[in-house]
Design an enzyme around this catalytic site. Structure first.
Site, mmCIF file in Angstrom:
data_model
loop_
_atom_site.group_PDB
_atom_site.id
_atom_site.type_symbol
_atom_site.label_atom_id
_atom_site.label_comp_id
_atom_site.label_asym_id
_atom_site.label_seq_id
_atom_site.Cartn_x
_atom_site.Cartn_y
_atom_site.Cartn_z
ATOM 1 N N ILE A 18 0.837 -1.206 0.000
ATOM 2 C CA ILE A 18 0.000 0.000 0.000
ATOM 3 C C ILE A 18 0.873 1.258 0.000
ATOM 4 O O ILE A 18 0.618 2.213 -0.740
ATOM 5 C CB ILE A 18 -0.944 -0.023 1.222
ATOM 6 C CG1 ILE A 18 -1.980 -1.148 1.064
ATOM 7 C CG2 ILE A 18 -1.633 1.333 1.412
ATOM 8 C CD1 ILE A 18 -2.785 -1.458 2.326
ATOM 9 N N SER A 52 -7.367 0.392 9.600
ATOM 10 C CA SER A 52 -7.820 -0.841 8.936
ATOM 11 C C SER A 52 -9.303 -1.018 9.208
ATOM 12 O O SER A 52 -9.831 -0.497 10.202
ATOM 13 C CB SER A 52 -7.071 -2.047 9.516
ATOM 14 O OG SER A 52 -7.645 -3.254 9.050
ATOM 15 N N TYR A 65 -3.741 -7.015 16.590
ATOM 16 C CA TYR A 65 -3.865 -6.185 15.377
ATOM 17 C C TYR A 65 -5.129 -5.337 15.454
ATOM 18 O O TYR A 65 -5.095 -4.124 15.221
ATOM 19 C CB TYR A 65 -3.902 -7.085 14.137
ATOM 20 C CG TYR A 65 -3.937 -6.328 12.826
ATOM 21 C CD1 TYR A 65 -2.769 -5.892 12.215
ATOM 22 C CD2 TYR A 65 -5.148 -6.060 12.185
ATOM 23 C CE1 TYR A 65 -2.789 -5.201 11.008
ATOM 24 C CE2 TYR A 65 -5.184 -5.375 10.971
ATOM 25 C CZ TYR A 65 -4.005 -4.948 10.389
ATOM 26 O OH TYR A 65 -4.035 -4.260 9.197
ATOM 27 N N LYS A 94 -5.235 -1.170 15.624
ATOM 28 C CA LYS A 94 -5.822 -0.328 14.575
ATOM 29 C C LYS A 94 -6.955 0.541 15.130
ATOM 30 O O LYS A 94 -7.153 1.671 14.676
ATOM 31 C CB LYS A 94 -6.294 -1.199 13.405
ATOM 32 C CG LYS A 94 -5.144 -1.884 12.662
ATOM 33 C CD LYS A 94 -4.181 -0.867 12.031
ATOM 34 C CE LYS A 94 -3.159 -1.504 11.119
ATOM 35 N NZ LYS A 94 -2.263 -0.523 10.482
ATOM 36 N N THR A 127 -1.719 -7.529 -1.108
ATOM 37 C CA THR A 127 -0.311 -7.122 -0.983
ATOM 38 C C THR A 127 0.463 -8.324 -0.437
ATOM 39 O O THR A 127 -0.135 -9.356 -0.122
ATOM 40 C CB THR A 127 -0.131 -5.956 0.016
ATOM 41 O OG1 THR A 127 -0.478 -6.435 1.329
ATOM 42 C CG2 THR A 127 -0.997 -4.753 -0.335
HETATM 43 P P1 NAD Z 1 3.284 -5.030 3.502
HETATM 44 O O1 NAD Z 1 3.711 -6.078 4.461
HETATM 45 O O2 NAD Z 1 3.174 -5.373 2.050
HETATM 46 O O3 NAD Z 1 4.211 -3.725 3.639
HETATM 47 C C1 NAD Z 1 4.527 -3.215 4.895
HETATM 48 C C2 NAD Z 1 5.855 -2.482 4.832
HETATM 49 O O4 NAD Z 1 6.121 -1.971 6.147
HETATM 50 C C3 NAD Z 1 7.024 -3.386 4.446
HETATM 51 O O5 NAD Z 1 7.791 -2.788 3.423
HETATM 52 C C4 NAD Z 1 7.815 -3.505 5.747
HETATM 53 O O6 NAD Z 1 9.229 -3.657 5.544
HETATM 54 C C5 NAD Z 1 7.481 -2.196 6.442
HETATM 55 N N1 NAD Z 1 7.684 -2.262 7.888
HETATM 56 C C6 NAD Z 1 7.279 -3.246 8.734
HETATM 57 N N2 NAD Z 1 7.694 -2.977 9.990
HETATM 58 C C7 NAD Z 1 8.367 -1.799 9.940
HETATM 59 C C8 NAD Z 1 9.045 -1.009 10.909
HETATM 60 N N3 NAD Z 1 9.120 -1.389 12.190
HETATM 61 N N4 NAD Z 1 9.619 0.151 10.505
HETATM 62 C C9 NAD Z 1 9.562 0.540 9.201
HETATM 63 N N5 NAD Z 1 8.943 -0.192 8.240
HETATM 64 C C10 NAD Z 1 8.356 -1.334 8.611
HETATM 65 O O7 NAD Z 1 1.877 -4.515 4.076
HETATM 66 P P2 NAD Z 1 0.650 -3.719 3.389
HETATM 67 O O8 NAD Z 1 -0.409 -4.712 3.094
HETATM 68 O O9 NAD Z 1 1.142 -2.820 2.328
HETATM 69 O O10 NAD Z 1 0.152 -2.902 4.665
HETATM 70 C C11 NAD Z 1 0.468 -1.527 4.860
HETATM 71 C C12 NAD Z 1 -0.418 -1.011 5.981
HETATM 72 O O11 NAD Z 1 -1.788 -1.222 5.629
HETATM 73 C C13 NAD Z 1 -0.215 -1.703 7.320
HETATM 74 O O12 NAD Z 1 -0.341 -0.760 8.357
HETATM 75 C C14 NAD Z 1 -1.363 -2.701 7.373
HETATM 76 O O13 NAD Z 1 -1.732 -3.029 8.687
HETATM 77 C C15 NAD Z 1 -2.443 -1.893 6.687
HETATM 78 N N6 NAD Z 1 -3.541 -2.680 6.136
HETATM 79 C C16 NAD Z 1 -3.297 -3.681 5.239
HETATM 80 C C17 NAD Z 1 -4.354 -4.410 4.753
HETATM 81 C C18 NAD Z 1 -4.165 -5.551 3.781
HETATM 82 O O14 NAD Z 1 -5.119 -6.341 3.599
HETATM 83 N N7 NAD Z 1 -3.017 -5.663 3.124
HETATM 84 C C19 NAD Z 1 -5.664 -4.124 5.174
HETATM 85 C C20 NAD Z 1 -5.872 -3.076 6.078
HETATM 86 C C21 NAD Z 1 -4.788 -2.357 6.548
#
Ligand code: NAD
Length: 258
Positions: free
Chosen positions: A23, A148, A163, A167, A198
């Site tokens: 994202i 989220s 989680y 959120k 993702t």
């Molecule tokens: P992802 O795992 O593809 O990407 C997350 C990124 O965050 C990675 O590049 C990782 O290296 C980085 N990261 C993790 N811990 C870190 C830290 N301590 N310091 C710096 N960087 C760090 O995840 P995504 O699906 O792109 O999710 C991004 C956000 O969206 C998150 O907050 C997730 O909770 C939220 N989200 C995701 C979804 C989903 O279904 N994918 C749904 C709702 C919310």
């Protein structure tokens, strides 16, 4: 200047945490496409560097990579200082880094709970307040936090109490900062995505087998894609959202409507 022209981010500077992939990568690319210079902030510096090069080549904007663990106060402060120095200011940020630890509550360790709260919620306090302090003193700005749909509902069948709690905390932090800073030029909003395709969902061996079950529950019958979240973030980063603060935008294909 017309509304659509004013939605552009020409001359603005911002950063995205968790921007190396998923994202965050997608919103960073959209910010740059809209005219902003952007810092890709991530724990994974090598991937962040590749992402920065890719977005710079596609948009012609200045895009830099900054390694940072968003759970470290010292690293977040150093990251904000280096973004301000290298980009020449800070107008917006997308605090987006997050992880999901799935474990039943009765066997979840306290270390697992604390890790999930630390990466998803404590990091938002650090990023928002350290970036916010700069913005408050330098003409204002816009902060976007990734919450989220798990802040609004309890996902099933996977057990993810830490989680979900983290959120929900992100949304109340967002609203609290929005009120504190409403008259001081810094706006704070959040997005609440539903299930998005993702690495977090598609590459996790725990979650991958559940996708068909989530899709069966989803009104649209599918996952969302990161591209379907990016335009709201461009809107929130820019000047046409000047009356929008303390809001949470649920982007879930109606998953939470029933
Ligand atoms: P992802 O795992 O593809 O990407 C997350 C990124 O965050 C990675 O590049 C990782 O290296 C980085 N990261 C993790 N811990 C870190 C830290 N301590 N310091 C710096 N960087 C760090 O995840 P995504 O699906 O792109 O999710 C991004 C956000 O969206 C998150 O907050 C997730 O909770 C939220 N989200 C995701 C979804 C989903 O279904 N994918 C749904 C709702 C919310």
């Amino acid at each position: 200047m017309g509304i659509i022209e004013r939605m552009k981010l020409d001359g603005k500077k911002g950063f995205v945490t968790g921007g190396a992939r998923g994202i965050g990568k997608c919103t960073a690319a959209a910010f740059a496409e809209a005219g902003a210079d952007v810092a890709i902030v991530d724990l994974d510096l090598a991937t962040a560097q590749n992402t920065a090069e890719e977005i710079a080549a596609a948009t012609g904007r200045k895009v830099i990579a900054v390694g940072c663990d968003v759970t470290s106060e010292a690293q977040v402060q150093a990251m904000v200082d280096s973004v301000v120095k290298e980009l020449g200011g800070l107008n917006f940020c997308h605090a987006n880094a997050g992880i999901c630890i799935n474990a039943p509550a009765d066997s979840m360790t306290y270390a697992q709970w604390k890790k999930n709260i630390d990466v998803n919620l404590n990091s938002m306090f650090l990023t928002d307040t350290i970036a916010g302090r700069y913005m408050l003193a330098n003409g204002g700005g816009s902060i976007i936090n990734t919450a989220s749909m798990s802040a609004h509902i309890v996902n099933v069948p996977q057990p993810q109490c830490a989680y979900n709690a983290s959120k929900a905390g992100v949304i109340q932090l967002t609203k609290s900062l929005a009120i504190e800073w409403a008259k001081r030029g810094v706006r704070v909003n959040s997005i609440s995505p539903g299930y998005i395709g993702t690495d977090l969902t598609l590459s996790s061996p725990d979650l991958q087998p559940l996708i068909a079950r989530w899709n069966a529950m989803a009104p649209m019958g599918r996952l969302g894609m990161p591209e379907e979240l990016a335009s709201i973030c461009v809107y929130l980063a820019g000047d046409t959202s000047s009356f929008t603060t303390g809001s949470d935008f649920i982007l879930d294909g109606a998953f939470t409507c029933f």
